[in-house]
Design an enzyme around this catalytic site. Structure first.
Site, PDB file in Angstrom:
ATOM      1  N   ASP A 167      50.954  45.004  37.804  1.00 47.35           N
ATOM      2  CA  ASP A 167      50.698  43.637  37.770  1.00 47.35           C
ATOM      3  C   ASP A 167      50.922  43.306  36.325  1.00 47.35           C
ATOM      4  O   ASP A 167      51.457  43.980  35.638  1.00 47.35           O
ATOM      5  CB  ASP A 167      49.310  43.066  38.335  1.00 47.35           C
ATOM      6  CG  ASP A 167      48.389  43.740  37.586  1.00 47.35           C
ATOM      7  OD1 ASP A 167      48.340  44.586  36.881  1.00 47.35           O
ATOM      8  OD2 ASP A 167      47.330  42.976  37.567  1.00 47.35           O
ATOM      9  N   ASP A 187      49.133  42.351  33.716  1.00 46.86           N
ATOM     10  CA  ASP A 187      48.426  43.091  32.558  1.00 46.86           C
ATOM     11  C   ASP A 187      48.520  44.489  32.803  1.00 46.86           C
ATOM     12  O   ASP A 187      47.859  45.136  32.182  1.00 46.86           O
ATOM     13  CB  ASP A 187      47.114  42.503  32.449  1.00 46.86           C
ATOM     14  CG  ASP A 187      46.031  42.633  33.507  1.00 46.86           C
ATOM     15  OD1 ASP A 187      46.546  42.807  34.435  1.00 46.86           O
ATOM     16  OD2 ASP A 187      44.993  42.895  33.167  1.00 46.86           O
ATOM     17  N   SER A 209      46.132  38.474  34.148  1.00 48.73           N
ATOM     18  CA  SER A 209      46.539  39.537  35.258  1.00 48.73           C
ATOM     19  C   SER A 209      47.827  38.838  36.196  1.00 48.73           C
ATOM     20  O   SER A 209      48.770  38.875  35.455  1.00 48.73           O
ATOM     21  CB  SER A 209      45.302  39.599  36.117  1.00 48.73           C
ATOM     22  OG  SER A 209      45.670  40.699  37.058  1.00 48.73           O
ATOM     23  N   ASP A 234      46.958  46.775  34.896  1.00 46.59           N
ATOM     24  CA  ASP A 234      45.624  47.591  35.193  1.00 46.59           C
ATOM     25  C   ASP A 234      45.784  48.139  36.664  1.00 46.59           C
ATOM     26  O   ASP A 234      45.303  48.931  37.144  1.00 46.59           O
ATOM     27  CB  ASP A 234      44.347  46.620  35.092  1.00 46.59           C
ATOM     28  CG  ASP A 234      44.312  45.385  35.795  1.00 46.59           C
ATOM     29  OD1 ASP A 234      45.213  44.999  36.482  1.00 46.59           O
ATOM     30  OD2 ASP A 234      43.070  44.925  35.858  1.00 46.59           O
TER      31      ASP A 234
HETATM   32 MG    MG Z   1      45.163  42.968  36.548  1.00 41.88          MG
END
Ligand code: MG
Length: 429
Positions: A243, A245, A100, A247
């Site tokens: 961010d 990744d 992340s 999400d």
């Molecule tokens: Mg994330």
């Protein structure tokens, strides 16, 4: 027994606690569990942009293949893209190699269930049990798994978003957007999506690069100075950051003001409940501005323990119209039950278009609360007793209107609330 899975999967420093032995063992444990229910499980796997991705992807894949699972490698894509593909294409499970927003020397493993949601605690516990007991069930030589490759997940995902929002309303506005993907996985999706929404794009750090040369990948104000400066300079309508990744999404208004995640979350909740009310779900830690806007629309708020998989699960069970966390993780059930930055981007633009207001005007309408957060040390083995004592001592306090023990102890007072919560990820707090 040890503990591997935290609030968002397993994370660690590459080649220290996050190594190929661990990844392969988790792959074997995961495959063993899947094989108990499914004859020939089909598992989709993806990574974010980190340098250690291939190493960990291959190690966990080897473990899964050894148990007789087939792997479909979808490549470098955002976390919610893989989750959507698992749900839509009928995979039995999904693996995401990502840490992340963490620094580049970290990496991690995240599990996705067949419905596209993140693994529940029960599934993680079962995988851990098999891992620590080493009770793997490996396949016979002729039954080991195969690997295939599929590059259709991004198109599938973008088309899903375009169907889930009023794309025509957004296109008509020709928004000028400054987009900061932070060199993360979002670079593969957000620029395409925004162009399909007829936006004029100014791109910052939209090339995937696992060293994160642009800035630290957590979308905090101190990491987004370039974005905050650029939005008013180029007279854009909005600034967007994702961010690592992708999400989570964080927004900057047309004046260059950083919008904290509690405000964009409340804006999403307000819009989702505007016509018919409905249930909105968020952790106990979320600012009261969320509750205010939902109640104003005759909706109902359900507070959960911290963790987006918990929020998503409650949303499914209670047929919620909206949910999410105040870190920029918004969940839209019309798309899927997970945090989804690209869907959040499309939705915030839809709200601006349909309400015919600038982002700063929309955010000004959200109630303002002072928030103060701090940490205090507490030995791990004392956390439970500290929480219990606090709950008992405050239950009969005349100044306390309600004691909520959903996660830690939350005390509702006349003019606000106080929450004391044991950290799930740090042993010291
Ligand atoms: Mg994330």
């Amino acid at each position: 027994m040890g503990k591997l899975f935290g609030t968002n999967g397993i994370r660690g420093v590459v080649n220290e606690d996050m190594n190929i032995e661990l990844a392969q063992g988790i792959g074997k444990a995961w495959g063993t569990l899947l094989k108990r229910k499914i004859k020939r499980p089909k598992v989709a796997i993806c990574t974010d942009a980190r340098l250690s991705n291939h190493m960990l992807k291959n190690a966990i894949s080897a473990g899964l293949l050894a148990t007789g699972c087939d792997i479909v490698d979808v490549g470098l894509v955002p976390t919610p893209t893989l989750q959507y593909a698992v749900k839509k294409k009928g995979f039995d499970s999904g693996v995401i190699i990502t840490a992340s927003h963490n620094p580049p020397h970290f990496n991690g493993i995240k599990g996705v269930a067949a419905d596209g949601t993140e693994f529940t605690k029960d599934v993680e516990d079962e995988i851990e049990k098999i891992y620590f007991e080493k009770s793997y069930k490996l396949a016979d030589w002729k039954d080991v798994g195969n690997v295939s490759f599929w590059d259709g997940s991004i198109d599938l995902y973008i088309n899903g978003i375009l169907d889930a929002v009023d794309a025509e309303a957004v296109r008509a506005e020709k928004f000028h957007v400054v987009l900061d993907c932070g060199n993360g996985a979002g670079s593969l999706v957000a620029p395409i999506l925004l162009k399909k929404l007829n936006c004029k794009l100014t791109e910052l750090f939209c090339e995937p690069d696992g060293t994160f040369p642009g800035h630290n990948s957590e979308p905090l104000p101190e990491n987004l100075t370039e974005l905050i400066k650029t939005v008013p300079k180029v007279k854009a309508d909005i600034g967007i950051a994702q961010d690592g990744d992708a999400d989570r999404a964080i927004f900057v208004d047309e004046k260059g003001n950083y919008i904290w995640g509690d405000k964009s979350l409340a804006l999403g909740a307000k819009y989702a409940t505007r016509k018919k009310g409905g249930i909105a779900v968020t952790p106990v830690t979320t600012s009261s501005c969320f509750d205010d806007v939902v109640k104003e629309n005759n909706g109902k708020v359900i507070h959960t323990a911290v963790g987006s998989p918990i929020v998503a699960r409650v949303m499914i069970d209670k047929k919620a119209v909206f949910g999410g966390e105040e870190n920029g993780g918004l969940i839209f059930p019309e798309m899927q039950y997970c945090r989804d930055s690209a869907m959040s981007i499309a939705k915030i633009l839809e709200i601006m278009a349909k309400e015919n207001k600038t982002l700063s005007e929309l955010i000004d309408e959200i109630p303002k609360y002072e928030v103060y957060k701090t940490k205090m040390p507490c030995p791990h083995d004392k956390k439970e007793i500290v929480m219990k004592n606090l709950a008992n001592q405050t239950k009969n306090d005349s100044g306390v209107l309600e004691v909520d023990e959903t996660d830690g102890v939350k005390l509702y007072l006349k003019d606000g609330w106080v929450l004391l919560r044991p950290s799930g990820t740090c042993l010291l707090y």
